[in-house]
Design a protein around this motif. Structure first.
Motif, short mmCIF file in Angstrom:
data_model
loop_
_atom_site.label_atom_id
_atom_site.label_comp_id
_atom_site.label_asym_id
_atom_site.label_seq_id
_atom_site.Cartn_x
_atom_site.Cartn_y
_atom_site.Cartn_z
N GLU A 175 -38.15 76.27 -91.57
CA GLU A 175 -39.49 76.19 -90.99
C GLU A 175 -40.24 77.51 -91.13
O GLU A 175 -41.44 77.52 -91.43
CB GLU A 175 -39.39 75.81 -89.50
CG GLU A 175 -39.15 74.32 -89.28
CD GLU A 175 -38.87 73.98 -87.82
OE1 GLU A 175 -38.84 72.78 -87.51
OE2 GLU A 175 -38.68 74.90 -87.01
N LEU A 176 -39.52 78.62 -90.95
CA LEU A 176 -40.16 79.93 -91.06
C LEU A 176 -40.70 80.18 -92.46
O LEU A 176 -41.63 80.95 -92.65
CB LEU A 176 -39.18 81.06 -90.68
CG LEU A 176 -38.88 81.20 -89.18
CD1 LEU A 176 -37.80 82.24 -88.94
CD2 LEU A 176 -40.15 81.55 -88.41
N SER A 177 -40.10 79.53 -93.47
CA SER A 177 -40.60 79.71 -94.84
C SER A 177 -41.71 78.71 -95.15
O SER A 177 -42.14 78.59 -96.29
CB SER A 177 -39.45 79.58 -95.85
OG SER A 177 -39.01 78.24 -95.92
N GLY A 178 -42.18 77.99 -94.10
CA GLY A 178 -43.33 77.10 -94.29
C GLY A 178 -42.97 75.77 -94.93
O GLY A 178 -43.85 75.06 -95.42
N LYS A 179 -41.69 75.41 -94.91
CA LYS A 179 -41.27 74.15 -95.52
C LYS A 179 -40.66 73.22 -94.47
O LYS A 179 -40.46 73.60 -93.32
CB LYS A 179 -40.26 74.44 -96.64
CG LYS A 179 -40.92 75.20 -97.81
CD LYS A 179 -39.94 75.61 -98.87
CE LYS A 179 -40.57 76.55 -99.89
NZ LYS A 179 -41.59 75.90 -100.73
N VAL A 180 -40.40 72.00 -94.88
CA VAL A 180 -39.93 70.98 -93.95
C VAL A 180 -38.41 70.84 -94.07
O VAL A 180 -37.90 70.43 -95.12
CB VAL A 180 -40.59 69.62 -94.24
CG1 VAL A 180 -40.09 68.56 -93.25
CG2 VAL A 180 -42.10 69.74 -94.19
N PRO A 181 -37.66 71.20 -93.02
CA PRO A 181 -36.20 71.02 -93.08
C PRO A 181 -35.83 69.57 -92.81
O PRO A 181 -36.56 68.84 -92.15
CB PRO A 181 -35.71 71.93 -91.95
CG PRO A 181 -36.83 71.91 -90.95
CD PRO A 181 -38.12 71.74 -91.73
#
Lengths: 234, 234
Positions: free
Chosen positions: A86-92
């Motif tokens: 999430e911190l990298s702006g993606k959807v886990p």
């Protein structure tokens, strides 16, 4: 600047500008040699440098391909897949293939400080980033410490949440061991890779209140994830 | 305990006792199935578990082999190959294939905080443990910061010593990025591996007194080295 360097800089620029999207096969050496007016040796030198940097990779017998920009995954004493992604702006995301309870094997028992044969919970599945598989995991927990974990894993999106539901609120990674393997057919199928593609393998041991709580084995698709280690400066 | 678990524990014990030394090919599945009186599916499950643990590895088309016990290599903010290897009771070594000074390429310049084209020193070679190759390296230094490094690298056994001779006494690793690749024919030849064997690739950036002093690319033979990360507990 040498000839190969100017060619590698030019190809790097073209990759950056999207002329060769990730997964594209680069034209054959002979074609690139003709385009740049150099011999194949010079082209090979230039593409080797880009492969060394991680921008290109070769598949045996199939040619040279443009690598995807991998997601950075920071390894820290609080490894949390969901939050890291999430911190990298993606959807886990995550799919669980199997949750089972069975006697610990010798290696599992040793890692978790159990006697061989004591029960462990095992969760196996696939970790996703932006709905694409990035890693396979097999995580093992002492059943006596977290008896209700199987049900919690089915209810919660992340292992962190499931462990918290079992009262394990603040576990910490003790050690991470990092190796590399090549994907076999089963792993390649689950990760949408080719057999023989490289995998990063990590083994993480975590503890909670002085007890071993998790042994996490993870096989990362190397073309999709880079493990990063920000060092603490003293 | 399930059938596959008792077989994997038995094979693990035989490997530990040296019945199957590192590099040995395990008997074919059919032979193991006959020996244990089980079907091939059960044998495959047992050997997959040992492969997951890193004790076995498969080479495409060639069978399943016993892995050597890899050397643990701790990644820390003060990464010192010679000292790390000595601490594990083994003999560190190094051969240098090339030392050159040339203009920085785009990626190199960005990593070191230089303008493209500014001169860098480049050292390429092979790192040895107990006289056996374990890694290939390409290390890059801003020539203006350490003008006499090429001569120092030829005189000293370790990079640490050579940098100290140039006045850089206490550099620190800022970040390490870890990925995996498969060996190409050149890399395999230098590392005494087969093409397609897995490599761990690390990129380390180090600074000294606020300036970038080194970009170190290393390709480790994954069957010989495990990178370890002891976490600091808070």
């Amino acid at each position: 600047m040498s000839l190969w360097q100017s060619i590698s800089d030019q190809l790097r620029g073209e990759i950056a500008r999207g002329k060769w999207p990730p997964g594209t096969r680069l034209p054959p050496e002979a074609e690139l040699a003709a385009r740049f007016g150099v011999n194949r040796h010079t082209v090979r030198h230039a593409t080797r440098v880009l492969a060394d940097e991680g921008l290109l990779y070769s598949r045996r017998g199939a040619g040279v391909f443009v690598a995807a920009t991998p997601v950075d995954y920071p390894l820290s004493e609080r490894v949390r897949f969901h939050r890291n992604i999430e911190l990298s702006g993606k959807v886990p995301g995550r799919t669980i293939d199997a949750i089972m309870t069975r006697p610990a094997g010798d290696a599992e028992a040793e890692a978790l400080g159990l006697e061989p044969g004591q029960p462990v919970h095992v969760a196996e599945g696939v970790s996703l980033v932006d709905f694409k598989p990035v890693a396979l995991f097999r995580s093992i927990y002492p059943a006596a410490l977290v008896p209700d974990l199987p049900a919690a894993l089915r209810q919660h999106d992340s292992v962190t949440q499931a462990l918290r539901a079992c009262g394990v609120a603040d576990y910490q990674r003790l050690v991470t061991r990092i190796s590399a393997r090549t994907a076999d057919a089963v792993q390649a199928g689950k990760l949408q890779l080719e057999p023989g593609d490289p995998l990063l393998r990590t083994e993480g041991l975590s503890q909670w209140q002085g007890q071993m709580v998790e042994r996490a084995l993870t096989w990362w698709a190397a073309e999709r994830v880079t493990l990063t280690l920000p060092h603490q400066l003293s």
